[in-house]
Design an enzyme around this catalytic site. Structure first.
Site, PDB file in Angstrom:
ATOM      1  N   ARG A  42       0.799  -1.230   0.000  1.00  0.00           N
ATOM      2  CA  ARG A  42       0.000   0.000   0.000  1.00  0.00           C
ATOM      3  C   ARG A  42       0.831   1.279   0.000  1.00  0.00           C
ATOM      4  O   ARG A  42       0.291   2.362  -0.238  1.00  0.00           O
ATOM      5  CB  ARG A  42      -0.946  -0.010   1.203  1.00  0.00           C
ATOM      6  CG  ARG A  42      -2.098  -0.995   1.043  1.00  0.00           C
ATOM      7  CD  ARG A  42      -2.897  -1.104   2.312  1.00  0.00           C
ATOM      8  NE  ARG A  42      -2.152  -1.791   3.359  1.00  0.00           N
ATOM      9  CZ  ARG A  42      -2.554  -1.886   4.627  1.00  0.00           C
ATOM     10  NH1 ARG A  42      -3.668  -1.289   5.002  1.00  0.00           N
ATOM     11  NH2 ARG A  42      -1.836  -2.544   5.509  1.00  0.00           N
ATOM     12  N   ASP A  87      -0.407 -13.794   0.676  1.00  0.00           N
ATOM     13  CA  ASP A  87      -0.782 -13.585   2.074  1.00  0.00           C
ATOM     14  C   ASP A  87      -0.616 -14.908   2.801  1.00  0.00           C
ATOM     15  O   ASP A  87      -0.773 -15.983   2.196  1.00  0.00           O
ATOM     16  CB  ASP A  87      -2.233 -13.105   2.186  1.00  0.00           C
ATOM     17  CG  ASP A  87      -2.571 -12.666   3.604  1.00  0.00           C
ATOM     18  OD1 ASP A  87      -2.398 -11.466   3.910  1.00  0.00           O
ATOM     19  OD2 ASP A  87      -2.969 -13.520   4.425  1.00  0.00           O
TER      20      ASP A  87
END
Length: 355
Positions: A42, A87
């Site tokens: 991000r 993830d």
């Protein structure tokens, strides 16, 4: 695929003589190699653009998107290694666990594992379950060439904590209650997760990953005696299962200063150190024969450049006598970090440590 399958040793890749892999093998390097945990994420506007409107787990299952996201920080920052974009709960989702990653919360499990009957949710992971990983790593290794790709997985303790708690936790009361109150169930849970984790890492290595990292993000919640009694053997099983491939194995946790000797004992070639312990002290605790990775505090990057460089010099000076050192942050890149600060940091470390 089970954790007991005999792995095939990897043939040297185009990345074999990279600074990153040399440091992991404790060989002389042209400069201290740099990569960042959460470097693909991000903090990058290009990441936010390509991820717009795509849920996290879905983005992990699109090979071309995974390839683009993984490459973004390599292009922008000039880091010495890429880390596969995924993830830690992806292998759990792949075997059918009902979970989702909720924005602002994290992984949330619909049916937490609290009883022996609940263990039936955990079947073996096969390569076919994660065929998108094999495809993405194939695309990536062709693009990366001599830049190594790091594969990764969540460690059994951290995965077990998510599964038992049902989501993120600050206290881990349900997981610890099982660990203390039903040690046989706990051991069986971690053993199953070790097999799943080992299978997930094998898929990544066989597809072309040059190294792997085991994230035990929550292990810092444990006392050393509990880590040794209730966690160490499961992590060791994962590292043992992939030892025959000959790729460097990295072990990292947060708040694990008191656990560093035990995490080293689990079998990693490289031990990650968070920012709470100086690198020379970490080396003393870990002992000889291991490379170390770390350990600039991620929040330092919000300070002026002169302060970032001063703190970076502290890390490099503390690491100057190590057998092998991979420069990293002491945890992941924070989402609001200025990407240019990361680019400047890579250049500074490379220049400062040029041999």
């Amino acid at each position: 695929m089970s954790a007991n399958d005999a792995p095939r040793a990897q043939q040297p890749s185009a990345a074999y003589d990279s600074a990153f892999l040399k440091a992991c093998r404790r060989e002389p390097v042209p400069h201290t190699p740099v990569w960042f945990m959460r470097q693909a994420g991000r903090s990058l506007p290009e990441y936010r653009k390509v991820r717009e409107g795509i849920p996290m787990l879905e983005s992990c299952m699109r090979p071309e998107l995974v390839t683009e996201i993984t490459l973004q920080p390599v292009r922008r920052h000039g880091v010495d290694a890429a880390i596969y974009f995924s993830d830690i709960v992806v292998p759990l989702k792949a075997i059918g666990i009902d979970l989702d990653i909720k924005p602002g919360v994290g992984p949330v499990v619909e049916r937490p594992i609290r009883t022996r009957e609940d263990l039936a949710q955990l079947r073996d992971l096969t390569p076919e379950d994660v065929s998108y990983v094999t495809e993405a790593i194939g695309l990536l290794t062709r693009e990366l060439g001599a830049t190594p790709l790091i594969g990764f997985a969540g460690a059994p303790f951290t995965l077990a904590s998510y599964l038992v708690e049902g989501g993120p936790s600050r206290t881990y009361e349900n997981a610890k209650a099982m660990m203390y109150g039903d040690p046989e169930l706990w051991a069986d849970l971690l053993d199953r997760l070790a097999d799943i984790t080992a299978a997930f890492l094998k898929v990544q290595i066989e597809a072309g990953a040059s190294a792997v990292q085991l994230f035990d993000s929550w292990a810092g919640a444990l006392a050393p005696v509990d880590y040794r009694r209730s966690v160490l053997s499961a992590s060791a099983k994962v590292f043992d299962a992939v030892a025959g491939y000959g790729v460097p194995r990295i072990h990292f946790g947060v708040g694990t200063g008191e656990l560093l000797p035990l995490m080293s004992e689990a079998g990693a070639d490289v031990v990650g150190v968070d920012w709470r312990v100086p690198m020379d002290e970490a080396a003393r605790r870990i002992g000889p024969g291991k490379a170390l990775q770390g350990n600039l505090d991620p929040t330092v990057l919000f300070a002026p450049t002169e302060a970032v460089e001063a703190k970076t010099r502290e890390v490099l000076d503390s690491a100057k006598d190590l057998e092998g050192h991979v420069f990293n942050l002491g945890h992941g890149v924070m989402p609001s970090t200025d990407p240019d600060a990361l680019t400047r940091l890579v250049e500074y470390v490379h220049t400062r440590t040029a041999r």
